[in-house]
Design an enzyme around this catalytic site. Structure first.
Site, PDB file in Angstrom:
ATOM      1  CG  HIS A 137      -1.802  -1.091   1.083  1.00  0.00           C
ATOM      2  ND1 HIS A 137      -1.760  -2.382   1.649  1.00  0.00           N
ATOM      3  CD2 HIS A 137      -3.196  -0.841   0.797  1.00  0.00           C
ATOM      4  CE1 HIS A 137      -2.864  -2.836   1.494  1.00  0.00           C
ATOM      5  NE2 HIS A 137      -3.880  -2.288   0.973  1.00  0.00           N
ATOM      6  CG  ASP A 210      -4.006  -5.742  -3.521  1.00  0.00           C
ATOM      7  OD1 ASP A 210      -4.983  -5.153  -3.298  1.00  0.00           O
ATOM      8  OD2 ASP A 210      -3.156  -6.045  -2.655  1.00  0.00           O
TER       9      ASP A 210
END
Length: 217
Positions: A137, A210
């Protein structure tokens, strides 16, 4: 949601995938949201610690039931990551555990629970986010493991999922320099997706990634 699906059929003759990240534990859009008044679901580490796949099946069935009622047909779960790095922060309690065989058993049971509620499971995060230390992230994350090492551990749940007929696999943005030869994230790597996942492991289903706004890419 019904109207959206009808519109999709009218326009393209196909249904839409309507998905969400609903794992239970810390990654819950609904079960931990007081607005929906749903029973809170434990982290997968708690479920894995019981050693009983029936508990994982029950989690899948419970999540699948309320997602189906809400109009979803796909869940970005279960987590197939083997927590092989104790310093891992992004997966942590989201994993069923540190043993690849236990993770496989639990993941397959949760998959079945979701499927029995007409929800398509998405196993993640190929090729295994449990060995990394950093968080994709935020930025670059990698594993130094070789393909042989991953085949004996992190890839075991994915292999078992493929053998069980999983329809969708999510690719992570983690880099595998000792497999690929550079720092290309797995989600963007022809070696990791085409050569290994499709070629060597024989997977012919849908590959998703993702989120594409994550720091690693």
């Amino acid at each position: 949601v019904k109207n959206v699906q009808e519109y999709s059929y009218q326009r393209i003759g196909l249904p839409l995938f309507i998905s969400v990240d609903e794992e239970g534990g810390t990654v819950s859009r609904f079960s931990n949201n007081p607005t929906f008044n749903l029973e809170k679901i434990d982290s997968m580490s708690v479920i894995g610690a019981t050693g009983d796949p029936q508990n994982a099946y029950n989690v899948g069935a419970k999540i699948g039931s309320f997602l189906y009622d809400l109009g979803f047909n796909m869940d970005n779960a279960p987590d197939a990551d083997v927590l092989t790095n104790p310093s891992n922060t992004v997966i942590g309690s989201r994993s069923f555990g540190t043993d690849c065989n236990l993770v496989s058993e639990m993941m397959l049971a949760e998959m079945k629970g979701l499927q029995d509620q007409n929800i398509i499971p998405v196993i993640k995060h190929y090729p295994g986010h449990g060995a990394t230390e950093a968080d994709t992230h935020a930025g670059y994350a990698y594993t130094n493991k070789t393909l042989n090492e991953m085949m004996a551990n992190e890839l075991v749940p994915f292999i078992n999922g493929i053998n069980a007929g999983v329809k969708v696999i999510m690719a992570a943005h983690i880099s595998c320099p000792n497999i690929v030869g550079d720092n290309t994230p797995s989600s963007l790597s022809g070696v990791m997706i085409n050569d290994i996942l499709r070629g060597q492991l024989g997977y012919q289903g849908v590959v998703t990634t993702d989120a594409l706004n994550m720091g690693a890419i």
